[in-house]
Design a protein around this motif. Structure first.
Motif, mmCIF file in Angstrom:
data_model
loop_
_atom_site.group_PDB
_atom_site.id
_atom_site.type_symbol
_atom_site.label_atom_id
_atom_site.label_comp_id
_atom_site.label_asym_id
_atom_site.label_seq_id
_atom_site.Cartn_x
_atom_site.Cartn_y
_atom_site.Cartn_z
ATOM 1 N N ALA A 749 0.852 -1.423 -0.095
ATOM 2 C CA ALA A 749 -0.033 0.180 -0.166
ATOM 3 C C ALA A 749 0.926 1.096 0.001
ATOM 4 O O ALA A 749 0.457 2.306 -0.504
ATOM 5 C CB ALA A 749 -1.070 0.090 1.191
ATOM 6 N N ASP A 750 2.221 1.000 0.549
ATOM 7 C CA ASP A 750 2.986 2.351 0.435
ATOM 8 C C ASP A 750 3.861 2.549 -0.852
ATOM 9 O O ASP A 750 5.056 3.260 -0.735
ATOM 10 C CB ASP A 750 3.848 2.266 1.558
ATOM 11 C CG ASP A 750 3.113 2.620 2.952
ATOM 12 O OD1 ASP A 750 2.143 3.270 3.050
ATOM 13 O OD2 ASP A 750 3.412 1.760 3.952
ATOM 14 N N GLY A 751 3.406 1.545 -1.794
ATOM 15 C CA GLY A 751 4.189 1.497 -3.265
ATOM 16 C C GLY A 751 5.758 0.988 -2.932
ATOM 17 O O GLY A 751 6.565 1.306 -3.583
ATOM 18 N N VAL A 798 0.848 5.952 -6.599
ATOM 19 C CA VAL A 798 1.098 4.626 -7.111
ATOM 20 C C VAL A 798 0.112 4.320 -8.204
ATOM 21 O O VAL A 798 -1.121 4.362 -8.348
ATOM 22 C CB VAL A 798 0.691 3.387 -5.982
ATOM 23 C CG1 VAL A 798 1.182 2.234 -6.693
ATOM 24 C CG2 VAL A 798 1.766 3.836 -4.780
ATOM 25 N N ARG A 799 0.812 4.191 -9.346
ATOM 26 C CA ARG A 799 -0.028 3.915 -10.471
ATOM 27 C C ARG A 799 0.684 2.511 -11.205
ATOM 28 O O ARG A 799 1.732 2.358 -11.368
ATOM 29 C CB ARG A 799 0.459 5.127 -11.802
ATOM 30 C CG ARG A 799 -0.279 6.519 -11.130
ATOM 31 C CD ARG A 799 -0.074 7.433 -12.200
ATOM 32 N NE ARG A 799 -0.575 8.822 -11.802
ATOM 33 C CZ ARG A 799 -0.568 9.738 -12.299
ATOM 34 N NH1 ARG A 799 0.053 9.975 -13.634
ATOM 35 N NH2 ARG A 799 -0.779 10.952 -11.982
ATOM 36 N N ARG A 800 -0.573 1.814 -11.688
ATOM 37 C CA ARG A 800 -0.024 0.768 -12.631
ATOM 38 C C ARG A 800 -0.485 0.655 -13.855
ATOM 39 O O ARG A 800 -1.814 1.100 -14.229
ATOM 40 C CB ARG A 800 -0.885 -0.533 -11.950
ATOM 41 C CG ARG A 800 -0.481 -1.962 -12.529
ATOM 42 C CD ARG A 800 -1.266 -2.915 -11.863
ATOM 43 N NE ARG A 800 -0.672 -3.347 -10.394
ATOM 44 C CZ ARG A 800 0.252 -3.913 -10.118
ATOM 45 N NH1 ARG A 800 1.251 -4.592 -11.117
ATOM 46 N NH2 ARG A 800 0.569 -4.125 -8.840
ATOM 47 N N GLY A 802 -0.721 -1.533 -16.847
ATOM 48 C CA GLY A 802 -0.141 -2.872 -17.448
ATOM 49 C C GLY A 802 0.549 -3.788 -16.380
ATOM 50 O O GLY A 802 0.077 -3.807 -15.255
ATOM 51 N N ASP A 803 1.612 -4.183 -16.836
ATOM 52 C CA ASP A 803 2.443 -4.780 -15.920
ATOM 53 C C ASP A 803 3.587 -3.668 -15.256
ATOM 54 O O ASP A 803 4.242 -4.122 -14.143
ATOM 55 C CB ASP A 803 3.345 -5.893 -16.532
ATOM 56 C CG ASP A 803 2.351 -6.972 -17.056
ATOM 57 O OD1 ASP A 803 1.333 -7.375 -16.578
ATOM 58 O OD2 ASP A 803 3.048 -7.765 -18.236
ATOM 59 N N ARG A 804 3.350 -2.682 -15.453
ATOM 60 C CA ARG A 804 4.435 -1.517 -15.019
ATOM 61 C C ARG A 804 3.774 -0.832 -13.687
ATOM 62 O O ARG A 804 2.623 -0.583 -13.865
ATOM 63 C CB ARG A 804 4.880 -0.710 -16.118
ATOM 64 C CG ARG A 804 5.724 0.382 -15.499
ATOM 65 C CD ARG A 804 5.987 1.325 -16.757
ATOM 66 N NE ARG A 804 6.912 0.607 -17.616
ATOM 67 C CZ ARG A 804 7.714 1.262 -18.491
ATOM 68 N NH1 ARG A 804 7.418 2.705 -18.677
ATOM 69 N NH2 ARG A 804 8.549 0.532 -19.503
ATOM 70 N N VAL A 805 4.488 -0.577 -12.822
ATOM 71 C CA VAL A 805 4.017 0.005 -11.519
ATOM 72 C C VAL A 805 4.869 1.137 -11.526
ATOM 73 O O VAL A 805 6.250 1.192 -11.538
ATOM 74 C CB VAL A 805 4.154 -0.822 -10.077
ATOM 75 C CG1 VAL A 805 3.573 -0.068 -9.256
ATOM 76 C CG2 VAL A 805 3.125 -1.918 -10.505
ATOM 77 N N THR A 806 4.253 2.490 -11.375
ATOM 78 C CA THR A 806 5.216 3.526 -10.977
ATOM 79 C C THR A 806 4.759 4.088 -9.542
ATOM 80 O O THR A 806 3.589 4.567 -9.320
ATOM 81 C CB THR A 806 4.903 4.767 -11.993
ATOM 82 O OG1 THR A 806 5.023 4.273 -13.502
ATOM 83 C CG2 THR A 806 5.675 5.932 -11.897
ATOM 84 N N VAL A 807 5.862 4.530 -9.046
ATOM 85 C CA VAL A 807 5.664 5.072 -7.507
ATOM 86 C C VAL A 807 6.368 6.306 -7.408
ATOM 87 O O VAL A 807 7.613 6.504 -7.652
ATOM 88 C CB VAL A 807 6.306 4.075 -6.294
ATOM 89 C CG1 VAL A 807 6.087 4.468 -5.098
ATOM 90 C CG2 VAL A 807 5.424 2.735 -6.815
ATOM 91 N N LEU A 808 5.551 7.416 -7.007
ATOM 92 C CA LEU A 808 6.133 8.638 -6.770
ATOM 93 C C LEU A 808 5.979 8.842 -5.236
ATOM 94 O O LEU A 808 5.051 8.615 -4.380
ATOM 95 C CB LEU A 808 5.538 9.710 -7.338
ATOM 96 C CG LEU A 808 5.797 11.042 -6.678
ATOM 97 C CD1 LEU A 808 7.254 11.509 -7.119
ATOM 98 C CD2 LEU A 808 4.980 12.335 -7.589
ATOM 99 N N ALA A 809 7.420 9.249 -4.549
ATOM 100 C CA ALA A 809 7.377 9.291 -3.388
ATOM 101 C C ALA A 809 8.049 10.593 -2.992
ATOM 102 O O ALA A 809 9.004 11.190 -3.641
ATOM 103 C CB ALA A 809 8.092 8.198 -2.332
ATOM 104 N N GLU A 810 8.027 11.381 -1.604
ATOM 105 C CA GLU A 810 8.909 12.477 -1.494
ATOM 106 C C GLU A 810 9.504 12.325 -0.040
ATOM 107 O O GLU A 810 8.869 11.571 0.685
ATOM 108 C CB GLU A 810 7.697 13.704 -1.471
ATOM 109 C CG GLU A 810 7.284 14.192 -2.519
ATOM 110 C CD GLU A 810 6.311 15.464 -2.576
ATOM 111 O OE1 GLU A 810 6.138 15.885 -3.521
ATOM 112 O OE2 GLU A 810 6.109 15.637 -1.549
#
Length: 996
Positions: A749-751, A798-800, A802-810
């Motif tokens: 849940a926290d990416g 947190v974005r999915r 397809g198979d790719r997951v992109t996580v933005l954190a600060e």
């Protein structure tokens, strides 16, 4: 001993009194045939020198320091500050004073002979009594003192010898030398006997041309010299006779004395074998003193070398050659015995230095044990011999204080008189960090008159002007001067003296960054000739953790590979309960306290390589001989070609016949395979035969050249070499079977990446456990003020896709926010992780930018392609050749005395971590990166002061850095160069994580 005149004189607070009853220093070695007095002595420790001696004694070994022999007076480390508040010349009233006693049996056959006591060294004031009668006084904690006992002892009977050693004195103010303070008799004690007619001194001058001059001074114990005495000698069988012309001229000039005899022998040695640090050729010289009837009254044996030292313009020349000074500063030190070192200890020191490319020693900051000079002559080292003078805390006050004038001249002159016949000694030093005053000029004047064959140096004088001809230094010998200043001076047109730094590249902790950059500038800039790294030793004293006391002589076997055994540790300043101390600044050497080399030693070995690969071009590999005097016939070689795909090819190397400075092209030993990716060629250079410092087959250097760059787009993918079939992975006692060839990327849940082999997911890291350079250079304070040691991650998105997951954190620092993006994409057998971190301009010069994650237990072996196997960092990576390396994870960590960032490997292309059953993980990097794998988080290291406080984590803590700050030497000297700093802005890196 009531009403003792030596005590009544109170010499411990009288700088004008340097000695009383002490014989003049000389260069006649009396160890052969002497009566050693080393061993157990009766001992008691008084609270002050004028306290009465009691009736309670215990046994103490001599030589040794009582601070490490079970007393309550423990070692104390200070760099600059004196350990007491009194101003010069006073010591404190409470002044530990050791009283040593033993019975001495004087041989009956010494009847009619002159009997002399020699005390090798005592710290800091020595008072001598025989059977309660006063004999003499001596100061200077690092030179021998001799006393004539002829009228005080009876051959064939026993006498009581008492040596009283006062720890603090006026002399302590000029022995303030960045080392442990001790007290005791630190070098051997002996008795010897001579004929009443004896050699008082011998001075040898042996020139590069083969010209030999031997000057003898002769005395008679009774005063008046007998008629008809003469001298003779031989040099390895070549007879020497007294110079009649010298005698005639002395007679004409009325220089013939009734009580001081002077004689000279001269010859020219044909086809002389000359001495230098590369080929230290020695001759055996025997000098004989004869009575009128021809019988021999005295002899003196010397091992001498024929060589010249001179300064021509701005170059220091040895035998007419401009030599590079690849030096190190060295103290007499041992972790169990303090200041007392054995011949075997010293030989091990010099053998190690020789194997790692060093050719010079500065005896910081006092004359070292006499055995060191014998070894330097034999093994081949250039020595800067330094007088026992450092008044760091009260430097300018003492430099011109006439009360200390005699002490300055006494210490410098006695050093010269002792060591003048050693070919290894090429420069005299007037001391260290004592400002500059008339006392230095007086000492320099004495040296120049007595020995015009060697230059004089003193950093305190040179700092007034590197080109100033009016100061008492023939060499510009700064300490820790910025490289750009040295280069600018050499290019200025104003340089008048050789520039050789007396101290540079401070080796405290994980340090010595930019050493290769320094030497690249030195070797390309006329006028620069090298310097002396500070220093050889980490001065860690082996300490019991249970009671905090030094282990002492019983500690042999309680350490290995730089690490103390469980229940013990390496103590530094403050560990013995001192209120005043300077912490780990005493741990600043290129070797650990047990003489284990630090990684910088491998860096230096390559910098000093006698054979180098100059370039790779169409006609082959160009090799160069970078020695000053020697060919390559003493070396042998093997070619090794390392390919990124794991293949390694080897072939014998035939080294060309090259004189110093010459180059030659040799054919490429292999047909370069068309495949295999990046290719590196290494020339493994070893000794071809036994040398005095290394058996045949010892590695001398590993020069290397890249023959082919990496495959475009990244390193060779290690997945091609490792199976991606389903494997069982054991963690948390629960076996999990995962088919990574088809598994989707999982994040929580926290990416954060969820992976069965990871116990902590990859996260951004900007912090490292501060090195000593980081702490003392102020960077760690700045990083802490920014909050880099305690950044809190906040997931933004947190974005999915397809198979790719992109996580933005600060990550919110005190001076700005860092944006961190991770893109997870499944690949065959694992996941590719593409990352970027955007640092605001306010976060300029952080420790690192990269990822950190932790693995499950059991992955205990690291294998990688890149520089190794030793630790390396961006500004200290030249000593680690690129290749395939395999090291247990527990051995990757470097145990610097104060725990700090360590264990990094610079330029890693790919690596894997595996268990004994070959399961594990592999990481392929987008480009060569800084990687570290240890058992410790940065917080673990920065939270403790010693390694015995560390608790290894069961898994691996892995750092992959897009950028890592250089090490520099800012604990004492320049920081790293701007090119090795981590800039703000956007940093990008990617890596693929797969399961084996």
């Amino acid at each position: 001993m009531t009403h003792d005149p030596l005590i009544a004189l109170r010499p411990w607070e009288a700088p004008e009194v340097t000695s009383w009853g002490r014989l003049p220093m000389n260069a006649v070695d009396r160890r052969s045939g002497s009566l050693p007095q080393d061993g157990d002595w009766r001992f008691q420790l008084l609270s002050r020198p004028d306290a009465p001696v009691g009736g309670s004694w215990f046994s103490a070994p001599v030589p040794g320091v009582w601070t490490m022999q079970g007393t309550d007076d423990l070692p104390q480390y200070l760099n600059v500050r004196m350990p007491f508040a009194e101003f010069p010349p006073l010591p404190p009233a409470e002044n530990p004073t050791g009283v040593y006693e033993r019975e001495v049996d004087v041989p009956a056959d010494w009847a009619g002979r002159r009997i002399v006591l020699q005390v090798g060294a005592a710290e800091s004031v020595l008072l001598v009594h025989v059977d309660g009668r006063p004999v003499g006084i001596s100061k200077d904690s690092h030179l021998a003192a001799e006393f004539d006992l002829t009228g005080l002892v009876a051959p064939g009977s026993s006498s009581t010898l008492r040596l009283t050693v006062v720890k603090w004195s006026d002399a302590s103010h000029i022995e303030d030398q960045d080392q442990w303070w001790h007290g005791g008799i630190t070098r051997s004690v002996l008795l010897y006997a001579t004929d009443p007619l004896h050699l008082a001194d011998v001075t040898v001058r042996a020139a590069y041309s083969g010209e030999l001059r031997v000057d003898c001074r002769v005395r008679e114990a009774g005063g008046a010299l007998p008629e008809g005495w003469y001298v003779s000698g031989d040099l390895d069988g070549l007879p020497l006779t007294q110079d009649a012309e010298f005698d005639r001229l002395n007679a004409e000039d009325e220089r013939v004395s009734d009580f001081l005899g002077e004689a000279r022998m001269r010859t020219v040695v044909p086809d002389v074998r000359t001495w230098n640090a590369e080929t230290p050729e020695l001759y055996g010289l025997t000098v004989r003193l004869h009575r009128a009837d021809g019988t021999v009254a005295d002899t003196s044996y010397h091992r001498i070398g024929f060589r010249d030292v001179e300064i021509v313009g701005r170059d220091l020349l040895v035998n007419g050659e401009r030599v590079y000074i690849r030096g190190v500063n060295r103290h007499d030190f041992h972790p169990l015995t303090g200041r007392t070192v054995s011949y075997d200890d010293m030989r091990a020191d010099l053998v190690l230095l020789k194997r790692f490319g060093f050719n010079a020693i500065r005896t910081a900051h006092y004359p070292n044990d006499p055995g060191l000079y014998d070894l330097a002559d034999e093994l081949g080292f250039y020595v800067v011999d330094e007088a026992d003078i450092e008044s760091h805390d009260h430097a300018h006050e003492i430099a011109d204080d006439p009360r200390y004038l005699n002490a300055f001249v006494d210490r410098v002159s006695r050093m010269v008189l002792r060591d003048k016949n050693h070919p290894s000694v090429i420069i005299w030093s007037l001391g260290n960090e004592s400002d500059y005053g008339a006392n230095h000029d007086a000492a320099a004047g004495w040296v120049r008159r007595h020995d015009p064959t060697r230059p004089v140096q003193y950093e305190g004088a040179a700092k007034l002007g590197w080109a100033d001809p009016g100061v008492a230094s023939d060499i510009a010998c700064p300490m820790y001067a910025p490289l750009e200043d040295c280069v600018a001076h050499a290019l200025s047109g104003e340089q008048t003296k050789p520039l050789i730094q007396c101290e540079y590249s401070h080796a405290m902790g994980n340090s010595n960054g930019t050493l290769a950059d320094h030497w690249a500038a030195i070797e390309s800039t006329p006028g620069l000739q090298g310097g002396f790294i500070w220093e050889f030793w980490d001065h860690g004293i082996l300490q019991r953790v249970s009671d905090g006391r030094p282990v002492g002589r019983g500690g042999a076997g309680l350490y290995d590979n730089g690490v103390a055994a469980p229940g013990y540790r390496w103590a530094y300043g403050g560990d013995f309960g001192e209120r005043l101390h300077d912490g780990a600044f005493i741990a600043d050497g290129v070797v650990f306290p047990d003489r284990t080399p630090k990684p910088v030693m491998y860096e230096h070995r390559e910098i000093a390589a006698p054979v180098r690969i100059e370039t790779y071009r169409h006609e082959g590999i160009v090799l160069g001989n970078h020695q000053h005097f020697r060919g390559l016939d003493w070396l042998s070689g093997t070619w090794e070609l390392s390919l990124a795909d794991g293949r390694v090819l080897t072939a014998p190397a035939e080294l060309p016949d090259l004189r110093p400075g010459q180059t030659a092209a040799v054919p490429l030993p292999f047909a370069l395979p068309v495949d295999g990716g990046e290719a590196w060629l290494t020339l493994r250079i070893t000794t071809a035969r036994d040398e005095a410092w290394a058996p045949a087959g010892t590695v001398v250097c590993l020069p290397q050249v890249r023959l082919r760059e990496a495959v475009p787009g990244g390193s060779v993918d290690p997945a091609n070499r490792f199976s991606s079939a389903p494997v069982e992975v054991d963690f948390s006692s629960a076996p999990v079977e995962v088919d990574f060839s088809s598994a989707p990327v999982q994040v929580d849940a926290d990416g954060l990446l969820v992976h069965p082999l990871l116990t902590a997911a990859p996260a951004l890291s900007l912090w490292r456990a501060p090195t000593d350079n980081d702490e003392l250079g102020g960077m760690a304070l700045r990083w802490r003020s920014w909050g880099l040691d305690a950044l809190v991650r906040k997931v933004v998105d947190v974005r999915r896709d397809g198979d790719r997951v992109t996580v933005l954190a600060e990550y919110a620092a005190e001076v700005g926010v860092v944006r961190h993006v991770q893109v997870f994409t499944p690949v065959e057998g694992g996941v590719r992780i593409e990352e970027s971190a955007e640092l605001p301009d306010t976060l300029a010069d952080v420790a690192r930018v990269g990822s950190v994650f932790e693995t499950v237990p059991g992955l205990d072996l690291m294998e990688w392609y890149g520089p190794g196997p030793w630790e390396s960092y961006p500004d200290r990576s030249g000593g680690a050749p690129v290749g395939h390396h395999s090291v247990p994870v527990d051995d990757l960590f470097t145990p610097y005395l104060r725990p700090q960032e360590s264990g990094g490997r610079h330029g890693v292309r790919h690596f894997r971590l595996s268990a004994p059953d070959a399961t594990g993980l592999t990481v392929a990097l987008d480009e060569p990166r800084q990687v570290s794998v240890t058992r410790y988080r940065a917080a673990d290291l920065s939270a403790v002061a010693h390694h015995d406080q560390l608790v290894p984590r069961p898994g691996c803590v892995v750092h992959i850095d897009a950028a890592h700050r250089g090490l520099g030497t800012a604990s004492c000297g320049p920081d790293t160069f701007p090119s090795y700093l981590v800039a703000p802005g956007v940093h990008r890196w990617s890596w693929a994580l797969r399961v084996l």
